[in-house]
Design a protein around this motif. Sequence first.
Motif, PDB file in Angstrom:
ATOM      1  N   SER A  69       0.994  -1.124  -0.070  1.00 14.10           N
ATOM      2  CA  SER A  69      -0.053   0.058  -0.011  1.00 14.10           C
ATOM      3  C   SER A  69       0.938   1.279  -0.023  1.00 14.10           C
ATOM      4  O   SER A  69       2.249   1.094   0.010  1.00 14.10           O
ATOM      5  N   VAL A  70       0.385   2.545   0.089  1.00 14.33           N
ATOM      6  CA  VAL A  70       1.110   3.668   0.157  1.00 14.33           C
ATOM      7  C   VAL A  70       0.627   4.389   1.147  1.00 14.33           C
ATOM      8  O   VAL A  70      -0.572   4.550   1.695  1.00 14.33           O
ATOM      9  N   SER A  71       1.850   4.822   1.945  1.00 15.90           N
ATOM     10  CA  SER A  71       1.530   5.877   3.050  1.00 15.90           C
ATOM     11  C   SER A  71       2.057   7.245   2.555  1.00 15.90           C
ATOM     12  O   SER A  71       3.198   7.165   2.077  1.00 15.90           O
ATOM     13  N   ILE A  72       1.353   8.314   2.961  1.00 12.39           N
ATOM     14  CA  ILE A  72       1.633   9.724   2.351  1.00 12.39           C
ATOM     15  C   ILE A  72       1.794  10.512   3.450  1.00 12.39           C
ATOM     16  O   ILE A  72       0.752  10.679   4.391  1.00 12.39           O
ATOM     17  N   GLY A  73       2.768  11.290   3.539  1.00 13.15           N
ATOM     18  CA  GLY A  73       2.724  12.519   4.676  1.00 13.15           C
ATOM     19  C   GLY A  73       2.579  13.893   3.853  1.00 13.15           C
ATOM     20  O   GLY A  73       3.563  13.890   2.806  1.00 13.15           O
ATOM     21  N   VAL A  74       1.870  14.800   4.223  1.00  8.93           N
ATOM     22  CA  VAL A  74       1.741  15.945   3.633  1.00  8.93           C
ATOM     23  C   VAL A  74       2.072  17.193   4.490  1.00  8.93           C
ATOM     24  O   VAL A  74       1.435  17.362   5.523  1.00  8.93           O
ATOM     25  N   ALA A  75       3.121  17.828   4.211  1.00  6.34           N
ATOM     26  CA  ALA A  75       3.405  19.142   4.829  1.00  6.34           C
ATOM     27  C   ALA A  75       3.099  20.003   4.070  1.00  6.34           C
ATOM     28  O   ALA A  75       3.338  20.039   2.710  1.00  6.34           O
ATOM     29  N   THR A  76       2.555  21.106   4.530  1.00  4.12           N
ATOM     30  CA  THR A  76       2.322  22.266   4.189  1.00  4.12           C
ATOM     31  C   THR A  76       2.525  23.575   4.824  1.00  4.12           C
ATOM     32  O   THR A  76       2.522  23.493   6.067  1.00  4.12           O
ATOM     33  N   ASN A  77       2.605  24.677   4.145  1.00  4.02           N
ATOM     34  CA  ASN A  77       2.869  26.060   4.900  1.00  4.02           C
ATOM     35  C   ASN A  77       1.692  26.945   4.834  1.00  4.02           C
ATOM     36  O   ASN A  77       1.726  28.145   5.174  1.00  4.02           O
ATOM     37  N   GLU A  78       0.544  26.214   4.645  1.00  4.68           N
ATOM     38  CA  GLU A  78      -0.711  26.838   4.683  1.00  4.68           C
ATOM     39  C   GLU A  78      -1.281  27.476   6.276  1.00  4.68           C
ATOM     40  O   GLU A  78      -1.775  28.304   6.366  1.00  4.68           O
ATOM     41  N   ARG A  79      -0.761  26.853   7.010  1.00  3.87           N
ATOM     42  CA  ARG A  79      -1.170  27.222   8.475  1.00  3.87           C
ATOM     43  C   ARG A  79       0.114  27.620   9.293  1.00  3.87           C
ATOM     44  O   ARG A  79      -0.092  28.207  10.528  1.00  3.87           O
ATOM     45  N   ARG A  80       1.136  27.459   9.020  1.00  2.00           N
ATOM     46  CA  ARG A  80       2.376  28.000   9.772  1.00  2.00           C
ATOM     47  C   ARG A  80       3.776  28.200   8.562  1.00  2.00           C
ATOM     48  O   ARG A  80       3.824  27.721   7.550  1.00  2.00           O
ATOM     49  N   VAL A  81       4.472  28.902   9.261  1.00  3.36           N
ATOM     50  CA  VAL A  81       5.850  29.342   8.414  1.00  3.36           C
ATOM     51  C   VAL A  81       6.758  28.193   8.335  1.00  3.36           C
ATOM     52  O   VAL A  81       7.102  27.482   9.500  1.00  3.36           O
ATOM     53  N   LEU A  82       7.261  27.641   7.315  1.00  2.00           N
ATOM     54  CA  LEU A  82       8.335  26.571   7.208  1.00  2.00           C
ATOM     55  C   LEU A  82       9.399  27.349   6.603  1.00  2.00           C
ATOM     56  O   LEU A  82       9.364  28.068   5.662  1.00  2.00           O
ATOM     57  N   SER A  83      10.644  27.067   7.124  1.00  2.00           N
ATOM     58  CA  SER A  83      11.694  27.922   6.739  1.00  2.00           C
ATOM     59  C   SER A  83      12.983  27.300   5.876  1.00  2.00           C
ATOM     60  O   SER A  83      13.718  27.885   5.295  1.00  2.00           O
ATOM     61  N   SER A  84      12.801  25.870   5.611  1.00  3.65           N
ATOM     62  CA  SER A  84      13.957  25.172   4.944  1.00  3.65           C
ATOM     63  C   SER A  84      13.328  23.942   4.483  1.00  3.65           C
ATOM     64  O   SER A  84      12.400  23.356   4.978  1.00  3.65           O
ATOM     65  N   LEU A 115      14.808  21.110   4.463  1.00  5.54           N
ATOM     66  CA  LEU A 115      15.107  20.084   5.471  1.00  5.54           C
ATOM     67  C   LEU A 115      13.779  19.815   6.475  1.00  5.54           C
ATOM     68  O   LEU A 115      13.242  19.042   6.804  1.00  5.54           O
ATOM     69  N   GLN A 116      13.230  21.084   7.002  1.00  6.90           N
ATOM     70  CA  GLN A 116      12.131  21.200   7.861  1.00  6.90           C
ATOM     71  C   GLN A 116      10.905  20.508   7.244  1.00  6.90           C
ATOM     72  O   GLN A 116      10.162  19.595   7.574  1.00  6.90           O
ATOM     73  N   VAL A 117      10.734  20.901   5.946  1.00  9.75           N
ATOM     74  CA  VAL A 117       9.680  20.417   5.261  1.00  9.75           C
ATOM     75  C   VAL A 117       9.644  18.863   5.049  1.00  9.75           C
ATOM     76  O   VAL A 117       8.855  18.217   5.333  1.00  9.75           O
ATOM     77  N   ALA A 118      11.096  18.363   4.813  1.00  6.39           N
ATOM     78  CA  ALA A 118      11.195  16.791   4.672  1.00  6.39           C
ATOM     79  C   ALA A 118      11.160  16.376   5.977  1.00  6.39           C
ATOM     80  O   ALA A 118      10.386  15.184   5.856  1.00  6.39           O
ATOM     81  N   GLU A 119      11.304  16.917   6.962  1.00  2.93           N
ATOM     82  CA  GLU A 119      11.324  16.093   8.360  1.00  2.93           C
ATOM     83  C   GLU A 119       9.853  16.115   8.513  1.00  2.93           C
ATOM     84  O   GLU A 119       9.224  14.977   9.171  1.00  2.93           O
ATOM     85  N   ILE A 120       8.823  17.201   8.466  1.00  3.46           N
ATOM     86  CA  ILE A 120       7.548  17.012   8.600  1.00  3.46           C
ATOM     87  C   ILE A 120       6.880  16.085   8.094  1.00  3.46           C
ATOM     88  O   ILE A 120       6.053  15.093   8.263  1.00  3.46           O
ATOM     89  N   ALA A 121       7.038  16.104   6.604  1.00  4.16           N
ATOM     90  CA  ALA A 121       6.466  15.066   5.655  1.00  4.16           C
ATOM     91  C   ALA A 121       6.894  13.742   6.024  1.00  4.16           C
ATOM     92  O   ALA A 121       5.804  12.730   5.885  1.00  4.16           O
ATOM     93  N   SER A 122       8.139  13.359   6.271  1.00  5.90           N
ATOM     94  CA  SER A 122       8.486  12.191   6.758  1.00  5.90           C
ATOM     95  C   SER A 122       8.020  11.914   8.123  1.00  5.90           C
ATOM     96  O   SER A 122       7.653  10.496   8.104  1.00  5.90           O
TER      97      SER A 122
END
Length: 167
Positions: free
Chosen positions: A120-135, A137-144
């Motif tokens: 099956s597929v597991s998907i993590g979605v990081a977005t800057n819609e509700r908070r500021v993301l600065s790098s 690496l930070q985006v990748a860590e959240i999505a992971s």
Amino acid sequence: MHRRLTREEPFACCYFDLDNFKAYNDYYGFEKGDECLRWVAELLIDACEKLGQEEDFVGHIGGDDFIYITRPEHFEPIVQHMCQTFDSQVEKLYNEVDRKQGYIEVTNRREEMQRFPLMSVSIGVATNERRVLSSPLQVAEIASELKRAAKQRNVVGSQYIIDRRTS
């Protein structure tokens, strides 16, 4: 990702991971594993061509990990389509016996036979819609992190988790 962060553009970064791919690859062999990865890439590209936007990005991170970047208002139809399409077609990657039983038996790292459900597929979605993301690496860590949380849900079939946190 860097360009979108620098320009403070709204984005959603979707991190795709195949569940039980290692067991599949061990059981069926590297050639079938490579066919599976090509198939997933084709599914994602096809979904983006049908449902995505021109500025969207699709990438293969490595192994059984893929990434899709788009605007926050555009990602959900893509990930829903990927989950539904993957789940409805993944059986074709397995032989008839494994399809019927719904799992494969593979020797795990402790040299014990273990049953692994169909992929099956597991998907993590990081977005800057509700908070500021600065790098990136930070985006990748959240999505992971979210991808791992989706994997641990013990739900049959593909799924995704969206980061709704504000800080």
